[in-house]
Design a protein around this motif. Sequence first.
Motif, PDB file in Angstrom:
ATOM      1  N   PRO A 241      -4.041   6.591   6.362  1.00  0.00           N
ATOM      2  CA  PRO A 241      -3.907   6.035   7.717  1.00  0.00           C
ATOM      3  C   PRO A 241      -3.430   4.572   7.698  1.00  0.00           C
ATOM      4  O   PRO A 241      -3.783   3.800   6.794  1.00  0.00           O
ATOM      5  CB  PRO A 241      -5.319   6.131   8.288  1.00  0.00           C
ATOM      6  N   GLN A 242      -2.657   4.215   8.694  1.00  0.00           N
ATOM      7  CA  GLN A 242      -2.120   2.855   8.803  1.00  0.00           C
ATOM      8  C   GLN A 242      -3.239   1.819   8.818  1.00  0.00           C
ATOM      9  O   GLN A 242      -3.122   0.772   8.187  1.00  0.00           O
ATOM     10  CB  GLN A 242      -1.258   2.733  10.069  1.00  0.00           C
ATOM     11  N   ALA A 243      -4.326   2.104   9.518  1.00  0.00           N
ATOM     12  CA  ALA A 243      -5.436   1.147   9.595  1.00  0.00           C
ATOM     13  C   ALA A 243      -6.007   0.860   8.206  1.00  0.00           C
ATOM     14  O   ALA A 243      -6.347  -0.279   7.885  1.00  0.00           O
ATOM     15  CB  ALA A 243      -6.531   1.683  10.513  1.00  0.00           C
TER      16      ALA A 243
ATOM     17  N   ARG B  31      -4.351   1.142   5.334  1.00  0.00           N
ATOM     18  CA  ARG B  31      -3.330   0.394   4.580  1.00  0.00           C
ATOM     19  C   ARG B  31      -3.337  -1.081   4.955  1.00  0.00           C
ATOM     20  O   ARG B  31      -3.105  -1.936   4.111  1.00  0.00           O
ATOM     21  CB  ARG B  31      -1.950   1.007   4.814  1.00  0.00           C
ATOM     22  N   GLU B  32      -3.644  -1.376   6.218  1.00  0.00           N
ATOM     23  CA  GLU B  32      -3.702  -2.775   6.658  1.00  0.00           C
ATOM     24  C   GLU B  32      -5.003  -3.445   6.222  1.00  0.00           C
ATOM     25  O   GLU B  32      -5.022  -4.623   5.889  1.00  0.00           O
ATOM     26  CB  GLU B  32      -3.560  -2.849   8.179  1.00  0.00           C
TER      27      GLU B  32
ATOM     28  N   SER C 286       0.843  -1.195   0.000  1.00  0.00           N
ATOM     29  CA  SER C 286       0.000   0.000   0.000  1.00  0.00           C
ATOM     30  C   SER C 286       0.877   1.244   0.000  1.00  0.00           C
ATOM     31  O   SER C 286       1.994   1.234   0.522  1.00  0.00           O
ATOM     32  CB  SER C 286      -0.895   0.025   1.242  1.00  0.00           C
TER      33      SER C 286
ATOM     34  N   THR D 165       1.857   5.031   1.214  1.00  0.00           N
ATOM     35  CA  THR D 165       1.728   5.766   2.472  1.00  0.00           C
ATOM     36  C   THR D 165       1.007   7.095   2.264  1.00  0.00           C
ATOM     37  O   THR D 165       0.441   7.647   3.191  1.00  0.00           O
ATOM     38  CB  THR D 165       3.108   6.034   3.100  1.00  0.00           C
TER      39      THR D 165
END
Length: 89
Positions: free
Chosen positions: A48-50, A52-53, A36, A38
Amino acid sequence: MANGWARDGAVQDQIDSTVEDGVSAARQRLAHSGPSLTHCEECDEPIPQARREAVPGVRLCIECQAKWDRRQQYDSGYNRRGSKDSQLR
């Protein structure tokens, strides 16, 4: 087959074109492979990291993805064939 002014095979060409458009649209909706991003490739805002996960291969932030999704609603489902009534007039 008698089909008015259309050349032979015109109906099949329309069907093939509609199928190709549908396949192309479906391929565009598939998630990208790989890591993903950044930052959003449209507006360069951080993703946001969430997100991307949750969405592997994500390339757009939520706002840009929503805009893209709205555009896709209007672009899909175009029927190239006219109704029989319009062809008889």
